[in-house]
Design a protein around this motif. Structure first.
Motif, PDB file in Angstrom:
ATOM      1  N   ALA A  42      -5.686   9.479  53.761  1.00  0.00           N
ATOM      2  CA  ALA A  42      -4.629   9.068  52.831  1.00  0.00           C
ATOM      3  C   ALA A  42      -4.715   7.582  52.503  1.00  0.00           C
ATOM      4  CB  ALA A  42      -3.261   9.389  53.420  1.00  0.00           C
ATOM      5  N   GLY A  43      -5.618   6.865  53.173  1.00  0.00           N
ATOM      6  CA  GLY A  43      -5.802   5.446  52.897  1.00  0.00           C
ATOM      7  C   GLY A  43      -4.961   4.534  53.776  1.00  0.00           C
ATOM      8  N   HIS A  44      -4.307   5.078  54.794  1.00  0.00           N
ATOM      9  CA  HIS A  44      -3.490   4.271  55.692  1.00  0.00           C
ATOM     10  C   HIS A  44      -4.346   3.734  56.836  1.00  0.00           C
ATOM     11  CE1 HIS A  44       0.204   5.376  53.702  1.00  0.00           C
ATOM     12  NE2 HIS A  44      -0.116   6.655  53.810  1.00  0.00           N
ATOM     13  N   GLN A  45      -4.090   2.487  57.216  1.00  0.00           N
ATOM     14  CA  GLN A  45      -4.822   1.859  58.309  1.00  0.00           C
ATOM     15  C   GLN A  45      -4.550   2.578  59.620  1.00  0.00           C
ATOM     16  OE1 GLN A  45      -6.945  -1.048  58.142  1.00  0.00           O
ATOM     17  NE2 GLN A  45      -7.442  -0.194  60.141  1.00  0.00           N
ATOM     18  N   GLN A  46      -5.602   2.855  60.385  1.00  0.00           N
ATOM     19  CA  GLN A  46      -5.461   3.464  61.698  1.00  0.00           C
ATOM     20  C   GLN A  46      -5.607   2.399  62.771  1.00  0.00           C
ATOM     21  OE1 GLN A  46      -8.514   6.555  61.577  1.00  0.00           O
ATOM     22  NE2 GLN A  46      -6.886   8.079  61.509  1.00  0.00           N
TER      23      GLN A  46
ATOM     24  N   VAL B 197      -1.135   5.510  63.016  1.00  0.00           N
ATOM     25  CA  VAL B 197      -1.322   4.893  61.703  1.00  0.00           C
ATOM     26  C   VAL B 197      -0.219   3.887  61.439  1.00  0.00           C
ATOM     27  CG1 VAL B 197      -2.570   6.832  60.677  1.00  0.00           C
ATOM     28  CG2 VAL B 197      -0.102   6.783  60.571  1.00  0.00           C
ATOM     29  N   GLU B 198      -0.429   3.063  60.418  1.00  0.00           N
ATOM     30  CA  GLU B 198       0.509   1.997  60.115  1.00  0.00           C
ATOM     31  C   GLU B 198       1.882   2.501  59.687  1.00  0.00           C
ATOM     32  OE1 GLU B 198      -1.044  -0.284  56.859  1.00  0.00           O
ATOM     33  OE2 GLU B 198      -1.511   1.500  55.707  1.00  0.00           O
ATOM     34  N   THR B 199       1.974   3.736  59.237  1.00  0.00           N
ATOM     35  CA  THR B 199       3.251   4.263  58.764  1.00  0.00           C
ATOM     36  C   THR B 199       4.042   4.978  59.850  1.00  0.00           C
ATOM     37  OG1 THR B 199       2.171   6.286  58.024  1.00  0.00           O
ATOM     38  CG2 THR B 199       2.453   4.528  56.387  1.00  0.00           C
ATOM     39  N   ALA B 200       3.560   4.953  61.098  1.00  0.00           N
ATOM     40  CA  ALA B 200       4.253   5.643  62.190  1.00  0.00           C
ATOM     41  C   ALA B 200       5.660   5.070  62.360  1.00  0.00           C
ATOM     42  CB  ALA B 200       3.469   5.492  63.492  1.00  0.00           C
TER      43      ALA B 200
ATOM     44  N   LYS C  77       3.979  11.657  54.783  1.00  0.00           N
ATOM     45  CA  LYS C  77       4.379  11.909  53.404  1.00  0.00           C
ATOM     46  C   LYS C  77       3.147  11.887  52.510  1.00  0.00           C
ATOM     47  CE  LYS C  77       8.785  12.132  53.918  1.00  0.00           C
ATOM     48  NZ  LYS C  77       8.783  12.957  55.101  1.00  0.00           N
ATOM     49  N   HIS C  78       3.116  12.795  51.564  1.00  0.00           N
ATOM     50  CA  HIS C  78       2.036  12.823  50.596  1.00  0.00           C
ATOM     51  C   HIS C  78       2.416  12.038  49.344  1.00  0.00           C
ATOM     52  CE1 HIS C  78      -0.415  15.671  52.826  1.00  0.00           C
ATOM     53  NE2 HIS C  78       0.708  16.277  53.136  1.00  0.00           N
ATOM     54  N   LEU C  79       3.591  11.438  49.371  1.00  0.00           N
ATOM     55  CA  LEU C  79       4.040  10.616  48.255  1.00  0.00           C
ATOM     56  C   LEU C  79       3.589   9.177  48.473  1.00  0.00           C
ATOM     57  CD1 LEU C  79       7.751  11.826  48.076  1.00  0.00           C
ATOM     58  CD2 LEU C  79       5.871  12.568  46.634  1.00  0.00           C
ATOM     59  N   SER C  80       3.291   8.494  47.380  1.00  0.00           N
ATOM     60  CA  SER C  80       2.930   7.085  47.502  1.00  0.00           C
ATOM     61  C   SER C  80       4.204   6.257  47.679  1.00  0.00           C
ATOM     62  CB  SER C  80       2.180   6.618  46.250  1.00  0.00           C
ATOM     63  OG  SER C  80       3.053   6.582  45.141  1.00  0.00           O
ATOM     64  N   LYS C  81       4.009   5.023  48.072  1.00  0.00           N
ATOM     65  CA  LYS C  81       5.143   4.118  48.264  1.00  0.00           C
ATOM     66  C   LYS C  81       5.903   3.936  46.944  1.00  0.00           C
ATOM     67  CE  LYS C  81       6.113  -0.502  50.051  1.00  0.00           C
ATOM     68  NZ  LYS C  81       5.516  -1.725  50.613  1.00  0.00           N
ATOM     69  N   ASP C  82       5.175   3.852  45.828  1.00  0.00           N
ATOM     70  CA  ASP C  82       5.816   3.696  44.516  1.00  0.00           C
ATOM     71  C   ASP C  82       6.669   4.909  44.147  1.00  0.00           C
ATOM     72  OD1 ASP C  82       4.678   1.190  44.171  1.00  0.00           O
ATOM     73  OD2 ASP C  82       2.907   2.002  43.150  1.00  0.00           O
ATOM     74  N   GLU C  83       6.184   6.113  44.471  1.00  0.00           N
ATOM     75  CA  GLU C  83       6.961   7.319  44.175  1.00  0.00           C
ATOM     76  C   GLU C  83       8.235   7.370  45.017  1.00  0.00           C
ATOM     77  OE1 GLU C  83       3.737   9.989  45.017  1.00  0.00           O
ATOM     78  OE2 GLU C  83       3.585  10.562  42.902  1.00  0.00           O
TER      79      GLU C  83
END
Length: 156
Positions: free
Chosen positions: A36-40, A51-54, A61-67
């Motif tokens: 998904a392109g998130h830093q591990q 990952v950075e979003t933990a 989430k499969h939604l982007s931050k902008d969405e």
């Protein structure tokens, strides 16, 4: 001579690790990006990946931050879930799950909305009142987190 590590602002996300959410003594290294392109990241103490979003509303989430920001803006404008579905093209169950995660991380989201989106505290209160209206559908953890934010944001 070995290259020095760059400063990493993230802490271990494993509750069983003795350095869980501790800045001092941590040993975290970057280990590429996921699909998904998130830093591990990798904790050398407990040997766990994360990952950075933990522990954020963006996790799994499969939604982007902008969405997600766009959906939050519609929520602030008091649009209903079905109208947001029509406006954004995302299914109402996706929006409802996002609403649940926003309520669970209410303090984080409140801070983000005020700093990043430059919303006023009144607009944030309107968002949380909308979420509170749907509290029948929220989990126990989300209701507790939401209650803390609502009590903390009321004027004295």
């Amino acid at each position: 001579m070995a290259r020095s590590r760059s400063k990493i602002d993230i802490t271990c996300q494993n509750p069983k690790c003795r350095f869980y959410l501790k800045e001092k003594g941590k040993d975290i290294v970057k280990r590429g990006k996921n699909h998904a392109g998130h830093q591990q990241y990798y904790c050398n103490h407990c040997s766990k990946w994360f990952v950075e979003t933990a522990n954020t509303p963006l996790y799994h989430k499969h939604l982007s931050k902008d969405e997600i920001i766009n959906i939050c803006k519609h929520l602030v404008e008091k649009n209903g879930i079905r109208s947001i579905e029509r406006l954004t093209g995302h299914h109402r169950d996706t929006i409802s799950r996002l609403l649940e995660d926003l309520a669970e991380h209410a303090a984080f989201v409140n801070e983000f909305l005020i700093q990043e989106l430059e919303l006023t505290p009144i607009e944030c209160d309107e968002l949380w009142s909308f979420v509170k209206k749907n509290k029948r559908k929220l989990s126990q953890a989300a209701q507790i987190s939401l209650k803390k934010v609502m009590l903390g944001s009321t004027p004295a």
